[in-house]
Write an enzyme that holds these catalytic residues in place. Structure first.
Site, PDB file in Angstrom:
ATOM      1  N   SER A   1      -4.543 -60.962  16.940  1.00  0.00           N
ATOM      2  CA  SER A   1      -5.423 -62.047  17.379  1.00  0.00           C
ATOM      3  C   SER A   1      -6.568 -61.469  18.193  1.00  0.00           C
ATOM      4  O   SER A   1      -6.332 -60.843  19.236  1.00  0.00           O
ATOM      5  CB  SER A   1      -4.656 -63.050  18.238  1.00  0.00           C
ATOM      6  OG  SER A   1      -5.596 -63.915  18.859  1.00  0.00           O
TER       7      SER A   1
ATOM      8  N   HIS B   1      -6.362 -62.669  13.031  1.00  0.00           N
ATOM      9  CA  HIS B   1      -6.073 -64.044  13.445  1.00  0.00           C
ATOM     10  C   HIS B   1      -7.167 -64.488  14.412  1.00  0.00           C
ATOM     11  O   HIS B   1      -7.495 -63.787  15.372  1.00  0.00           O
ATOM     12  CB  HIS B   1      -4.692 -64.082  14.102  1.00  0.00           C
ATOM     13  CG  HIS B   1      -4.190 -65.444  14.442  1.00  0.00           C
ATOM     14  ND1 HIS B   1      -3.653 -66.306  13.507  1.00  0.00           N
ATOM     15  CD2 HIS B   1      -4.126 -66.095  15.629  1.00  0.00           C
ATOM     16  CE1 HIS B   1      -3.266 -67.416  14.103  1.00  0.00           C
ATOM     17  NE2 HIS B   1      -3.560 -67.332  15.399  1.00  0.00           N
TER      18      HIS B   1
ATOM     19  N   ASP C   1      -8.381 -67.367  16.911  1.00  0.00           N
ATOM     20  CA  ASP C   1      -7.896 -68.504  17.696  1.00  0.00           C
ATOM     21  C   ASP C   1      -9.060 -69.327  18.241  1.00  0.00           C
ATOM     22  O   ASP C   1      -9.731 -68.916  19.194  1.00  0.00           O
ATOM     23  CB  ASP C   1      -7.048 -67.994  18.875  1.00  0.00           C
ATOM     24  CG  ASP C   1      -5.651 -67.598  18.441  1.00  0.00           C
ATOM     25  OD1 ASP C   1      -4.990 -68.413  17.780  1.00  0.00           O
ATOM     26  OD2 ASP C   1      -5.226 -66.473  18.776  1.00  0.00           O
TER      27      ASP C   1
ATOM     28  N   MET D   1     -10.225 -72.555  20.217  1.00  0.00           N
ATOM     29  CA  MET D   1      -9.731 -73.540  21.201  1.00  0.00           C
ATOM     30  C   MET D   1     -10.898 -74.349  21.729  1.00  0.00           C
ATOM     31  O   MET D   1     -11.942 -73.775  22.052  1.00  0.00           O
ATOM     32  CB  MET D   1      -9.067 -72.816  22.377  1.00  0.00           C
ATOM     33  CG  MET D   1      -7.938 -71.890  21.981  1.00  0.00           C
ATOM     34  SD  MET D   1      -7.288 -71.059  23.434  1.00  0.00           S
ATOM     35  CE  MET D   1      -6.023 -70.042  22.664  1.00  0.00           C
TER      36      MET D   1
ATOM     37  N   HIS E   1      -7.008 -70.262  13.167  1.00  0.00           N
ATOM     38  CA  HIS E   1      -6.082 -71.192  13.816  1.00  0.00           C
ATOM     39  C   HIS E   1      -6.894 -72.143  14.690  1.00  0.00           C
ATOM     40  O   HIS E   1      -7.378 -71.759  15.746  1.00  0.00           O
ATOM     41  CB  HIS E   1      -5.084 -70.364  14.642  1.00  0.00           C
ATOM     42  CG  HIS E   1      -4.094 -71.167  15.418  1.00  0.00           C
ATOM     43  ND1 HIS E   1      -3.315 -70.598  16.407  1.00  0.00           N
ATOM     44  CD2 HIS E   1      -3.733 -72.478  15.361  1.00  0.00           C
ATOM     45  CE1 HIS E   1      -2.511 -71.537  16.920  1.00  0.00           C
ATOM     46  NE2 HIS E   1      -2.756 -72.675  16.309  1.00  0.00           N
TER      47      HIS E   1
ATOM     48  N   MET F   1      -7.144 -74.848  17.197  1.00  0.00           N
ATOM     49  CA  MET F   1      -6.467 -75.625  18.248  1.00  0.00           C
ATOM     50  C   MET F   1      -7.498 -76.595  18.808  1.00  0.00           C
ATOM     51  O   MET F   1      -8.009 -76.427  19.930  1.00  0.00           O
ATOM     52  CB  MET F   1      -5.933 -74.667  19.336  1.00  0.00           C
ATOM     53  CG  MET F   1      -4.720 -73.886  18.861  1.00  0.00           C
ATOM     54  SD  MET F   1      -4.359 -72.452  19.894  1.00  0.00           S
ATOM     55  CE  MET F   1      -5.436 -71.257  19.119  1.00  0.00           C
TER      56      MET F   1
ATOM     57  N   MET G   1       4.483 -72.105  16.399  1.00  0.00           N
ATOM     58  CA  MET G   1       4.065 -71.643  17.736  1.00  0.00           C
ATOM     59  C   MET G   1       5.302 -71.283  18.552  1.00  0.00           C
ATOM     60  O   MET G   1       6.180 -72.125  18.761  1.00  0.00           O
ATOM     61  CB  MET G   1       3.283 -72.735  18.472  1.00  0.00           C
ATOM     62  CG  MET G   1       1.911 -73.057  17.907  1.00  0.00           C
ATOM     63  SD  MET G   1       0.825 -71.638  17.676  1.00  0.00           S
ATOM     64  CE  MET G   1       0.702 -70.989  19.350  1.00  0.00           C
TER      65      MET G   1
ATOM     66  N   ASP H   1       3.483 -67.258  16.007  1.00  0.00           N
ATOM     67  CA  ASP H   1       2.336 -67.014  16.888  1.00  0.00           C
ATOM     68  C   ASP H   1       2.723 -67.258  18.339  1.00  0.00           C
ATOM     69  O   ASP H   1       3.064 -68.374  18.708  1.00  0.00           O
ATOM     70  CB  ASP H   1       1.203 -67.958  16.469  1.00  0.00           C
ATOM     71  CG  ASP H   1      -0.089 -67.703  17.209  1.00  0.00           C
ATOM     72  OD1 ASP H   1      -0.158 -66.762  18.008  1.00  0.00           O
ATOM     73  OD2 ASP H   1      -1.046 -68.470  16.963  1.00  0.00           O
TER      74      ASP H   1
HETATM   75  C1  DX5 Z   1      -2.048 -69.035  21.613  1.00  0.00           C
HETATM   76  C2  DX5 Z   1      -2.724 -68.388  20.426  1.00  0.00           C
HETATM   77  C3  DX5 Z   1      -2.126 -67.072  20.053  1.00  0.00           C
HETATM   78  C4  DX5 Z   1      -2.290 -66.016  21.090  1.00  0.00           C
HETATM   79  C5  DX5 Z   1      -1.279 -64.935  20.867  1.00  0.00           C
HETATM   80  O1  DX5 Z   1      -2.553 -70.310  21.782  1.00  0.00           O
HETATM   81  O2  DX5 Z   1      -2.619 -69.214  19.288  1.00  0.00           O
HETATM   82  O3  DX5 Z   1      -2.595 -66.622  18.795  1.00  0.00           O
HETATM   83  O4  DX5 Z   1      -3.564 -65.452  21.107  1.00  0.00           O
HETATM   84  O5  DX5 Z   1      -1.363 -64.064  21.937  1.00  0.00           O
HETATM   85  P1  DX5 Z   1      -0.131 -63.196  22.427  1.00  0.00           P
HETATM   86  O6  DX5 Z   1       0.293 -62.357  21.257  1.00  0.00           O
HETATM   87  O7  DX5 Z   1      -0.699 -62.440  23.551  1.00  0.00           O
HETATM   88  O8  DX5 Z   1       0.966 -64.159  22.816  1.00  0.00           O
HETATM   89 ZN    ZN Z   2      -3.072 -68.478  17.108  1.00  0.00          ZN
END
Ligand code: DX5
Ligand code: ZN
Length: 221
Positions: free
Chosen positions: A9, A32, A34, A36, A65, A67, A136, A174
């Protein structure tokens, strides 16, 4: 069992050096991404312009991903920016199946994700509609949290149903994946593994990717 997919990620990468950080995980299978929005989760990361910039410097599969609230308003933007897959949260989508069909119609893989507290059971009859399920194993919103082993119950249920129905839906996990936790996730039946801090917290990112892959391969047997 196919070879495990390791997906670093970039949330845990140095954003000021993103091209180098992408290059540093050249041995990874996927990246990946992320996204947000500060509403669906209490944190803000980055949006489509960053995905577009990453897509310009790599040919890797970009696993996006989302969110975010109202994913139906945004999926086309992320597809245009270079997503190889778009994963949205079932808690945020009005009609997850219609949205997955819309994504697939554009030649992009579709996936759904669920928060740790959201049950998987209602979705087990609909897995053929999705290319990926992102389980998750932390509360979404932040990298660097501790792995929640109880979420592997969802993985076991998914694995059973996907195999029984002869589907090729990918189970991805994840949150909190590291050399300490990846074996349990692989043994439960995951195909793909997101790792943020375990990869980007390592001095040698590619070595971390290879270590995770070796552990997952051995545990999956
Ligand atoms: C959390 C994200 C993950 C996160 C994983 O909301 O979706 O993808 O970045 O990070 P680590 O591997 O550090 O838990
Ligand atoms: Zn993620």
């Amino acid at each position: 069992m196919n070879a495990p997919i390791i997906a670093p990620s970039i949330l845990a990468a140095d954003f000021a050096r993103l091209d180098r950080e992408v290059e540093a995980v050249s041995k990874a299978d996927w990246l990946h991404i992320d996204v947000m929005d500060g509403h669906f989760v209490p944190n803000l990361s980055f949006g489509a312009p960053v995905l577009e910039a990453v897509a310009k410097v790599t040919d890797k599969f970009l696993d996006v991903h989302l969110m975010i609230e109202a994913p139906e308003k945004w999926v086309d933007t992320y597809i245009k920016a270079g997503a190889s897959s778009v994963i949205f949260h079932v808690e945020a989508a009005d009609d997850a199946i219609a949205l997955a069909r819309h994504i697939r119609e554009q030649g992009v893989k579709a996936g759904f994700s669920l928060r740790p507290g959201t049950p998987i059971e209602p979705w087990l009859d609909h897995l053929a509609e999705f290319d990926e399920v992102l389980v998750m194993s932390v509360e979404p919103g932040f990298g660097g949290q501790s792995f929640m082993p109880d979420q592997l119950d969802k993985v076991i249920k998914l694995r059973e149903r996907i195999d029984a129905d002869g589907l090729d839906t990918i189970i991805e996990i994840d949150g909190g994946i590291s050399a300490k936790t990846i074996e349990a996730a692989a043994a439960a039946g995951c195909d793909a593994f997101v790792a943020g801090s375990a990869v980007y917290g390592a001095e040698d990112r590619n070595a971390a990717v290879e270590e995770l892959r070796a552990l997952a391969t051995a545990a999956a047997k």
